[in-house]
Design a protein around this motif. Sequence first.
Motif, mmCIF file in Angstrom:
data_model
loop_
_atom_site.group_PDB
_atom_site.id
_atom_site.type_symbol
_atom_site.label_atom_id
_atom_site.label_comp_id
_atom_site.label_asym_id
_atom_site.label_seq_id
_atom_site.Cartn_x
_atom_site.Cartn_y
_atom_site.Cartn_z
ATOM 1 N N TYR A 44 -13.928 5.172 1.044
ATOM 2 C CA TYR A 44 -12.602 4.972 2.577
ATOM 3 C C TYR A 44 -13.108 5.964 3.308
ATOM 4 C CZ TYR A 44 -11.734 0.211 1.701
ATOM 5 O OH TYR A 44 -11.637 -1.036 0.913
ATOM 6 N N ASN A 50 -1.143 2.555 0.293
ATOM 7 C CA ASN A 50 -1.871 1.796 0.358
ATOM 8 C C ASN A 50 -1.363 0.147 1.407
ATOM 9 O OD1 ASN A 50 -3.874 4.073 0.483
ATOM 10 N ND2 ASN A 50 -4.964 3.251 -0.202
ATOM 11 N N THR A 79 -10.100 8.106 5.326
ATOM 12 C CA THR A 79 -9.376 7.851 6.074
ATOM 13 C C THR A 79 -8.752 9.248 6.268
ATOM 14 O OG1 THR A 79 -8.831 7.971 3.373
ATOM 15 C CG2 THR A 79 -8.321 5.953 4.153
ATOM 16 N N ASP A 93 -4.384 1.203 5.713
ATOM 17 C CA ASP A 93 -3.136 2.174 6.410
ATOM 18 C C ASP A 93 -2.670 2.273 4.842
ATOM 19 O OD1 ASP A 93 -4.127 1.366 9.484
ATOM 20 O OD2 ASP A 93 -3.102 -0.210 8.968
ATOM 21 N N SER A 94 -2.718 3.482 5.293
ATOM 22 C CA SER A 94 -2.552 4.445 4.054
ATOM 23 C C SER A 94 -0.703 5.450 3.929
ATOM 24 C CB SER A 94 -3.784 5.362 3.365
ATOM 25 O OG SER A 94 -3.074 6.223 2.150
ATOM 26 N N SER A 117 -10.625 -2.823 6.428
ATOM 27 C CA SER A 117 -9.616 -0.958 6.385
ATOM 28 C C SER A 117 -8.389 -0.927 5.927
ATOM 29 C CB SER A 117 -9.697 -1.787 7.909
ATOM 30 O OG SER A 117 -8.132 -2.296 8.721
ATOM 31 N N SER A 164 -5.492 5.852 7.873
ATOM 32 C CA SER A 164 -6.071 5.497 8.445
ATOM 33 C C SER A 164 -7.843 5.031 8.145
ATOM 34 C CB SER A 164 -5.988 4.248 9.074
ATOM 35 O OG SER A 164 -5.737 5.083 10.518
ATOM 36 N N GLY A 165 -8.919 4.241 8.023
ATOM 37 C CA GLY A 165 -10.035 4.418 7.058
ATOM 38 C C GLY A 165 -10.102 2.935 7.105
#
Length: 205
Positions: free
Chosen positions: A150, A60, A152, A191-192, A189, A181-182
């Motif tokens: 989140y 993450n 995502t 990004d994963s 926020s 993403s979420g």
Amino acid sequence: MKTLTLAAAILAGLAAPSLAGGPTVVDADPVPAVAPAPVAAHDWSGAYVGLSYGWADAQNTYNTTGTFEFDEGSSTGIYAGYLMQSGNLVYGGELAFGKIRDVIDPSYPFSQYDRVVDLKARLGFAANRVLFYGVLGYSDAPFDDSGVGYDTKGLVTGLGADFAVSQRVTMGLEYLHRDLSGDNGLGTSLDSSLDTVSLRVGLSF
């Protein structure tokens, strides 16, 4: 008279070898060998369901605190789909639900993925009982950060191979990479990336 006698003697001499051996036996034509029946190609078309189990990993990146590596964990799941076949080309769609376990940030043990839902298009090449395929689709994998959720979602891509144990039973291996993403609704926020490698056992109808 001598001429007729001589001619008769010559004819008798020519005929003697044939008459001495009796009638000529003509061998029968050999019977052609019967070629073995070709092995029927496996039919990949139709509906199917199955179970999966495998390995999972994640990373993450937050817009506020940076990137965090997660401990590796496991995933279990169920899936269902439908395939169509045209020659060696196989295509279709699949819906899969997975339970993620122990994929956590060691610094924050209560931050983890709980589940993932994948809606996938599959396109592959069949070599009789083996199917090689690629995956493109959409994933929904909510992330719980110590009680703060989140939402995502994102793209899923992957590769896989299935082997037909019988006309109805298949076994396979599938790798999926998800770019998610979420945000948490509070200004943070992330990004994963969430990766899984799964052993799959399916039943076709």
